[in-house]
Design a protein around this motif. Structure first.
Motif, short mmCIF file in Angstrom:
data_model
loop_
_atom_site.label_atom_id
_atom_site.label_comp_id
_atom_site.label_asym_id
_atom_site.label_seq_id
_atom_site.Cartn_x
_atom_site.Cartn_y
_atom_site.Cartn_z
N TYR A 1 0.59 -1.16 0.24
CA TYR A 1 -0.05 -0.38 -0.22
C TYR A 1 1.32 1.24 0.18
O TYR A 1 1.97 1.16 -0.02
N ARG A 2 0.59 2.69 -0.45
CA ARG A 2 0.50 3.48 -0.80
C ARG A 2 0.61 4.70 0.32
O ARG A 2 -0.58 5.13 0.82
N THR A 3 1.16 4.69 1.36
CA THR A 3 1.49 5.52 2.28
C THR A 3 0.59 7.42 1.77
O THR A 3 -0.31 7.71 2.91
N ASP A 4 1.32 7.46 1.15
CA ASP A 4 1.06 9.09 0.36
C ASP A 4 -0.83 8.64 0.40
O ASP A 4 -1.30 10.18 0.34
N LEU A 5 -0.91 8.22 -0.41
CA LEU A 5 -2.95 8.48 -0.22
C LEU A 5 -3.43 8.31 0.52
O LEU A 5 -4.79 8.50 1.32
N ALA B 1 -5.98 10.55 2.24
CA ALA B 1 -7.22 10.52 2.63
C ALA B 1 -7.46 10.21 5.08
O ALA B 1 -8.82 9.67 4.99
N LYS B 2 -6.18 10.34 5.24
CA LYS B 2 -6.54 10.44 6.65
C LYS B 2 -7.30 9.00 7.23
O LYS B 2 -7.86 9.36 9.05
N LEU B 3 -6.57 8.81 6.95
CA LEU B 3 -6.52 7.05 7.47
C LEU B 3 -5.61 5.72 7.85
O LEU B 3 -4.33 6.96 7.31
N ASP B 4 -5.37 5.69 9.14
CA ASP B 4 -4.64 4.72 9.81
C ASP B 4 -4.08 3.78 8.11
O ASP B 4 -4.45 3.43 8.08
N LEU B 5 -2.58 3.66 8.48
CA LEU B 5 -1.93 2.54 8.31
C LEU B 5 -2.21 1.34 8.77
O LEU B 5 -2.31 1.04 9.91
N PRO B 6 -2.48 -0.22 7.67
CA PRO B 6 -2.25 -0.97 8.21
C PRO B 6 -1.22 -1.75 9.18
O PRO B 6 -0.63 -0.86 8.99
N SER B 7 -1.16 -2.74 9.86
CA SER B 7 -0.65 -2.89 10.54
C SER B 7 0.36 -3.96 10.48
O SER B 7 0.50 -4.41 9.08
N ASP B 8 1.90 -3.11 10.68
CA ASP B 8 2.62 -5.10 10.29
C ASP B 8 2.68 -6.01 10.75
O ASP B 8 3.10 -7.00 10.15
N ALA C 1 -11.15 -9.10 5.51
CA ALA C 1 -11.80 -9.26 4.60
C ALA C 1 -12.49 -7.98 4.75
O ALA C 1 -12.24 -6.49 3.34
N ASP C 2 -13.36 -7.74 5.23
CA ASP C 2 -14.57 -6.13 5.53
C ASP C 2 -13.95 -5.04 5.83
O ASP C 2 -14.02 -3.69 4.57
N GLU C 3 -12.64 -5.21 6.88
CA GLU C 3 -12.14 -3.91 6.70
C GLU C 3 -11.14 -3.58 5.17
O GLU C 3 -10.96 -2.72 5.27
N TRP C 4 -11.15 -4.63 4.82
CA TRP C 4 -9.67 -4.76 3.85
C TRP C 4 -10.97 -3.43 2.42
O TRP C 4 -10.71 -3.04 1.86
N LEU C 5 -11.98 -4.14 2.21
CA LEU C 5 -12.74 -3.48 2.12
C LEU C 5 -13.29 -2.55 1.69
O LEU C 5 -13.46 -1.56 1.06
N LYS D 1 -12.77 1.23 -0.74
CA LYS D 1 -13.95 1.99 -0.73
C LYS D 1 -13.62 3.85 -0.28
O LYS D 1 -14.23 4.47 -1.38
N ARG D 2 -12.56 3.98 0.58
CA ARG D 2 -12.54 5.01 1.65
C ARG D 2 -11.49 5.75 0.17
O ARG D 2 -10.63 6.41 0.35
N LEU D 3 -10.51 4.55 -0.39
CA LEU D 3 -9.42 5.03 -1.04
C LEU D 3 -9.63 5.89 -2.11
O LEU D 3 -8.43 5.97 -2.89
N VAL D 4 -10.91 4.98 -2.78
CA VAL D 4 -10.58 5.13 -4.42
C VAL D 4 -11.36 6.58 -4.88
O VAL D 4 -11.78 7.27 -4.07
N LYS D 5 -11.15 7.13 -5.60
CA LYS D 5 -11.22 8.86 -5.87
C LYS D 5 -11.54 8.35 -7.85
O LYS D 5 -11.24 7.54 -8.96
#
Length: 448
Positions: free
Chosen positions: A164-168, A172-179, A185-189, A193-197
């Motif tokens: 994933y791209r941290t800049d995007l 979008a003011k979203l927390d980065l996924p955990s390492d 799967a629902d959180e991912w989806l 939806k929040r990241l699409v432009k």
């Protein structure tokens, strides 16, 4: 005259000495009746390899010829060409394959060489040094991961992991996924939806890309994560109507209908994820560790890229390999010992060391893992995430009765109309069951 890649081949069809099959094979460009050219080139034998130029380029061919003291004839890989060569009893000496999906199909038809005796005698390739991913190249007639070893992977990835791209994310003011902890799967989806432009109703930046290697394998993985199995125990049928498989199918239908990433209705015009991801038009790309080879070559992209564990649909954590690309030796190959010499050079020699240090996949010898790149912050983060993910590596048995291309063809036929018409998941499941089980039934009958 060549055999279609979706045909349910049986051993007799592969090995039939019919004039038609022989003609089909020899009529193909580069498919000579004999692969042993010991009478030409100063008495050197010729090793015929069915592979892609992206796997063995001209420089690699010269190096192989020097190491083996033989000529290399490279034939561009094509599954229809391979099946025709096997049917005409004019096999190459080495075949490039995907262990995760090819092994059951070809091993069940008796056309692969059992390599256990070679591994037992080798001073270069020791079975004890093989990464567990190589077990996808084993098949005992009932399941993958057991029985004779028929091939070896050159490198591999756990293909449900994502970049994933941290800049995007930051935009979008979203927390980065955990390492360390996989997303559901629902959180991912939801992130997708929040990241699409979009602009004027068209997607300009994909939020999420899944199924870069086809749709069937991700659905099989999600079903396993939910605690089920797409294939029946005997591998002779699928059931998309089970609660676990239906959950996976509903997830993909929601992803496709949301139009947040490439899908069977709107495929990526770039053809694959990297050009899109590099151009800052894809926030999350479901590609394994190998994708880091491309990212690491672009310093600007590497600076804003991170790797994450495979998301899970249910409580059973799985993280399989969809490919495990490597090589196998046909049972009727004319130059098996020379082919094995290539194995030792390619999988255990300098080429293997070079691949391990490149970041283009996890090495398939455990002794080479320390060679994986960790020189930059980007490489170090990816390496650490990947090392933890190895604990969750899974072998998902594929059916010997159909090739994955055939099963994906059913998906590509059924899903576009169903997505556009908002057909219920239950009805889609029935259509997939009907189309795939017909193929699997024919494939099983062909082996009798």
């Amino acid at each position: 005259m060549s055999l279609p890649d979706t045909a349910p081949f049986g051993r007799r069809r592969f090995l039939a000495a019919s004039a038609g099959a022989a003609l089909a094979a020899t009529a193909l460009p580069g498919c000579a009746a004999s692969v042993d050219d010991s009478g030409s080139g100063g008495g050197k034998k010729t090793l015929t390899i069915l592979s892609g130029q992206n796997e063995i380029d001209a420089k690699s061919i010269k190096a192989a010829e020097a190491a083996l003291g033989a000529k290399i004839r490279l034939i561009e890989f094509d599954v229809t060409k391979l099946n025709a060569m096997l049917a005409g009893n004019t096999p190459p000496d080495l075949v490039r394959g995907q262990g995760a999906v090819d092994t059951p199909f070809y091993a069940a038809r008796g056309v692969m060489t059992d390599l256990d005796p070679y591994f037992a005698k080798s001073e270069v390739l020791k079975a004890s040094d093989l990464d567990p991913v190589n077990d996808v190249w084993r098949f005992d007639g009932q399941k993958q991961g057991a029985g004779p070893r028929y091939g070896m992977a050159k490198d591999y990835s756990q293909d449900s992991m994502f970049w994933y791209r941290t800049d995007l994310f930051e935009a979008a003011k979203l927390d980065l996924p955990s390492d360390t902890d996989p997303l559901s799967a629902d959180e991912w989806l939801d992130l997708g939806k929040r990241l699409v432009k979009r602009r004027l109703g068209k997607v300009k930046v994909y939020g999420l890309s899944v199924a870069a290697l086809g749709v069937f394998l991700p659905l099989q993985t999600m079903t396993a994560s939910a605690g089920g199995s797409l294939f029946a125990e005997d591998l002779a049928s699928v059931d998309f109507s089970s609660p676990e498989a239906l959950k996976a199918l509903k997830w993909y239908l929601e992803y496709a209908r949301a139009d947040i990433g490439p899908n069977v209705v709107n495929p990526n015009p770039d053809g694959w994820d990297w050009p899109t991801y590099q151009a800052n038009r894809m926030a999350m790309a479901t590609d394994g560790y190998w994708f880091g080879g491309s990212i690491g070559a672009d310093a600007k992209v590497a600076a804003v890229s991170r790797f994450a564990p495979a998301p899970q649909l249910g409580g059973t954590r799985v993280s399989p390999c969809f490919g495990a690309s490597g090589y196998w030796i046909p049972k009727d190959a004319k130059n098996k010992d020379l082919a094995w010499k290539f194995f030792e050079w390619y999988f255990g020699g300098q080429p293997a060391t070079d691949r391990a240090s490149s970041g283009w996949g996890i090495p398939t010898l455990k002794s080479l893992r320390p060679k994986m790149p960790q020189g930059t912050a980007f490489q170090k983060q990816a390496f650490q995430v990947q090392q933890r993910e190895l604990e969750h590596f899974s072998v998902l048995t594929f059916s010997p009765y159909a090739q994955v291309t055939a099963l994906d063809a059913v998906i590509n036929k059924v899903l576009p109309g169903a997505i556009k018409s908002n057909t219920s998941a239950g009805k889609v499941a029935d259509q997939l069951n009907s189309g795939m089980n017909e193929l699997l039934t024919k494939g099983k009958e062909a082996l009798r």
